[in-house]
Design a protein around this motif. Structure first.
Motif, PDB file in Angstrom:
ATOM      1  N   HIS A 104       0.765  -1.032   0.073  1.00 51.91           N
ATOM      2  CA  HIS A 104       0.226  -0.006   0.149  1.00 51.91           C
ATOM      3  C   HIS A 104       0.788   1.365  -0.042  1.00 51.91           C
ATOM      4  O   HIS A 104       0.728   2.239  -0.554  1.00 51.91           O
ATOM      5  CB  HIS A 104      -0.743   0.035   1.128  1.00 51.91           C
ATOM      6  N   ALA A 105       1.929   1.259   0.826  1.00 52.90           N
ATOM      7  CA  ALA A 105       2.676   2.338   0.748  1.00 52.90           C
ATOM      8  C   ALA A 105       3.578   2.817  -0.769  1.00 52.90           C
ATOM      9  O   ALA A 105       3.744   3.848  -1.133  1.00 52.90           O
ATOM     10  CB  ALA A 105       3.814   2.157   1.973  1.00 52.90           C
ATOM     11  N   ARG A 106       3.887   1.452  -1.155  1.00 53.43           N
ATOM     12  CA  ARG A 106       4.732   1.582  -2.407  1.00 53.43           C
ATOM     13  C   ARG A 106       3.625   2.100  -3.633  1.00 53.43           C
ATOM     14  O   ARG A 106       3.802   3.079  -4.269  1.00 53.43           O
ATOM     15  CB  ARG A 106       5.133   0.215  -2.972  1.00 53.43           C
ATOM     16  N   ALA A 107       2.397   1.617  -3.558  1.00 48.18           N
ATOM     17  CA  ALA A 107       1.430   2.133  -4.461  1.00 48.18           C
ATOM     18  C   ALA A 107       0.990   3.601  -4.157  1.00 48.18           C
ATOM     19  O   ALA A 107       0.820   4.293  -5.144  1.00 48.18           O
ATOM     20  CB  ALA A 107      -0.042   1.420  -4.498  1.00 48.18           C
ATOM     21  N   ALA A 108       0.926   4.051  -2.962  1.00 44.42           N
ATOM     22  CA  ALA A 108       0.821   5.252  -2.539  1.00 44.42           C
ATOM     23  C   ALA A 108       1.917   6.529  -3.042  1.00 44.42           C
ATOM     24  O   ALA A 108       1.725   7.409  -3.766  1.00 44.42           O
ATOM     25  CB  ALA A 108       0.597   5.562  -1.133  1.00 44.42           C
ATOM     26  N   THR A 109       3.176   5.735  -2.917  1.00 42.29           N
ATOM     27  CA  THR A 109       4.398   6.608  -3.456  1.00 42.29           C
ATOM     28  C   THR A 109       4.386   6.590  -4.866  1.00 42.29           C
ATOM     29  O   THR A 109       4.567   7.427  -5.511  1.00 42.29           O
ATOM     30  CB  THR A 109       5.556   5.844  -2.895  1.00 42.29           C
ATOM     31  N   ALA A 153       1.761   6.459  -6.879  1.00 43.89           N
ATOM     32  CA  ALA A 153       0.572   7.355  -7.309  1.00 43.89           C
ATOM     33  C   ALA A 153       1.079   8.698  -7.156  1.00 43.89           C
ATOM     34  O   ALA A 153       0.495   9.626  -8.057  1.00 43.89           O
ATOM     35  CB  ALA A 153      -0.523   7.120  -6.562  1.00 43.89           C
ATOM     36  N   THR A 154       1.620   9.120  -5.994  1.00 46.35           N
ATOM     37  CA  THR A 154       1.957  10.473  -5.766  1.00 46.35           C
ATOM     38  C   THR A 154       3.106  10.774  -7.054  1.00 46.35           C
ATOM     39  O   THR A 154       3.152  11.984  -7.416  1.00 46.35           O
ATOM     40  CB  THR A 154       2.703  10.597  -4.436  1.00 46.35           C
ATOM     41  N   THR A 183       3.371   9.484 -10.027  1.00 46.34           N
ATOM     42  CA  THR A 183       2.922   9.850 -11.117  1.00 46.34           C
ATOM     43  C   THR A 183       2.066  11.126 -11.235  1.00 46.34           C
ATOM     44  O   THR A 183       2.090  11.871 -12.282  1.00 46.34           O
ATOM     45  CB  THR A 183       1.649   8.547 -11.517  1.00 46.34           C
TER      46      THR A 183
END
Length: 509
Positions: free
Chosen positions: A235-240, A242-243, A245
């Motif tokens: 989840h943290a990697r996905a949030a990073t 997304a940010t 991008t």
């Protein structure tokens, strides 16, 4: 006049010099009885509940859960004498007041629940927090909860009274109402399969109350914690991502309006732990307790012992038939491990060099006159090697019963240090993991280990014809200082002959 006595971490035997606090079973202000367990610790050998030798009121605890203490370090202090008697009397009066208040007609639903719990205990509740020191002192909440490895009966909330503290009446401020007591019960211990799981969650900042355990009755297992940690990292990697991008899209849009310009800087690397080159999402498990002791022992074995391994395939069809016939005749069931152990003891009687150890300082091989047979047992706390004492003097029924007892104790974490030490030869049944062969590391300071792979149907030449037989691979890892290949080969060949023709054993019975 009260006297404050200091209770230090006692010598737990077998050369143990330290222990880790797993769970405190009392709090400051609790009244304890003589020989009441006050703390659960984990040593390099086993989990141990440490009893207190004093009766009185706990005035201080030393060390939080997860702290390692050396033998002789202070554990807690206890006030003995007058204040202990006064506190016990206050506890009893307060428990009676709580029962009267909880059973009143004006109590709400929450208070009624608390009152029924108090009245169900009756006077026994007062004794429970007094001198009895029974299992009821060990937790809070109601019903059965799993704590550590076992199931403990969790009583109603304990009341702690400090010497000289005024006792509030039934209607005095500060008395917990029904909702507060329900909240306290909700804050009770979370059921986990082992202290390692609780420690793993604590070190990674994970709240166990947010997890749904996959074990029986919602028991949280290590896989549940690891899955939650992986999910949080993903989840943290996905949030990073997304940010990053969104930032790149914004920069691209700004660049298209402003015209050509300098290139944007590359994205920052994943955060890393201070002072290391390991990403922060990586789980680190400390090598402590049993797992640390196993690591040290295996490393020492690899450094000091020049081991060698030899192996042979054997037709175990007749051994399996003999076991089936034994169990069909009635009486206690005989395990395959017990039959293999019986074969080992017979082989060691013929080749005693393999039941020995090397005294490096005296430069001598010490031949041992008794066979204490160790066997590898995989548990949630790591690999353990319990020892069956005097295995050479036991029959198959006795060996079966002792293997079952020690295996259950290993799984529940109740093995004593004496049961985990002193083996002279190890039987390693790695076939339970579905593998055929292995070259294990010797259990220092032993001289040999017999490995048994899985028994599987394979093509085999039997009596001059190709047939499907039950085949097993046997391996012997041995200390090359105590014997040469001829002795090791002779031992392994005799074991294989007994497996293929169990009647060979009749010569040594």
């Amino acid at each position: 006049m009260a006297q404050v006595l200091e209770f230090k971490l006692p010598d737990l035997g077998e050369g143990l010099t330290e222990a880790e606090i797993v769970r405190w079973m009392v709090e400051v202000g609790d009244v304890v009885a003589v020989d009441q367990p006050v703390v659960e610790v984990e040593t390099a050998k086993a989990m141990v509940e440490v009893p207190c030798p004093y009766e009185g009121v706990v005035t201080a605890r030393f060390g939080a859960e997860g702290t390692e203490l050396p033998v002789g370090a202070p554990l807690l202090t206890v006030a003995v004498g007058g204040p202990a008697e006064e506190s016990r009397a206050v506890e009893a009066e307060d428990a009676e007041d709580a029962g009267d208040a909880g059973g009143g007609a004006g109590s709400d639903k929450g208070a009624g629940s608390a009152g029924s719990a108090g009245s169900a205990g009756g006077a026994g509740g007062a004794r429970e927090v007094g001198a009895s020191g029974g299992p009821g002192d060990r937790g809070e909440g109601s019903g059965n909860v799993l704590v550590g490895y076992g199931t403990a009966q969790a009583p109603a909330r304990r009341r702690r009274v400090r010497p000289g503290q005024p006792v509030p009446g039934p209607g005095a401020p500060g008395r917990a109402n029904g909702r507060e007591r329900a909240a306290e019960r909700a804050d009770g211990p979370v059921p986990v399969i082992s202290p390692l799981v609780r420690r793993l969650a604590r070190e990674n900042g994970l709240d166990l109350r947010d997890l749904n355990g996959s074990g029986p009755d919602g028991l949280i297992q290590r896989a549940d914690v690891e899955y939650a940690l992986r999910a949080a990292a993903a989840h943290a990697r996905a949030a990073t991502a997304a940010t990053a991008t969104a930032t790149a899209a914004t920069a691209a849009a700004a660049g298209s309006l402003a015209g050509p310009g300098p290139r944007t800087a590359p994205a920052a690397p994943a955060p890393r732990r201070p002072g290391t080159d390991i990403p922060s999402g990586v789980v680190r498990v400390p090598l402590k307790g049993v797992r640390g002791a196993v690591a040290d022992k295996l490393s020492r074995s690899r450094r000091e012992i020049p081991d060698a391994t030899t192996w042979v395939d054997a037709d175990a069809t007749e051994l399996m038939r003999a076991r089936t016939a034994m169990n069909a005749a009635g009486g206690p069931k005989i395990s395959l491990l017990a039959l293999l152990a019986r074969v080992c003891t017979a082989a060691l009687a013929r080749f005693p060099e393999l039941n020995s150890t090397v005294d490096t300082e005296a430069r001598e091989v010490v031949l041992l006159d008794r066979v204490h047979l160790g066997f590898a047992a995989q548990t949630d706390r790591g690999l353990m090697v319990p020892a069956v004492r005097d295995a050479h003097a036991r029959d198959a029924e006795s060996l079966t019963a002792e293997f079952a007892r020690l295996t259950e104790a290993a799984r529940t974490g109740t093995l004593t240090p004496a049961e985990l030490t002193g083996s002279t030869f190890t039987l390693n049944n790695y076939g339970v993991f579905g593998v055929d062969g292995s070259t294990p590391i010797l259990n220092h300071p032993e001289a040999a280990m017999l490995g048994v792979g899985r028994i599987a149907a394979k093509p085999w030449v039997h009596e001059g014809e190709l047939a499907v037989r039950q085949v097993v691979q046997l391996s012997l890892t041995f200390d090359h200082r105590v014997c040469d290949g001829g002795t090791a080969g002779g031992f392994l060949r005799y074991v294989a002959d007994c497996v293929e023709q169990p009647a060979v054993l009749l010569r040594t019975l």
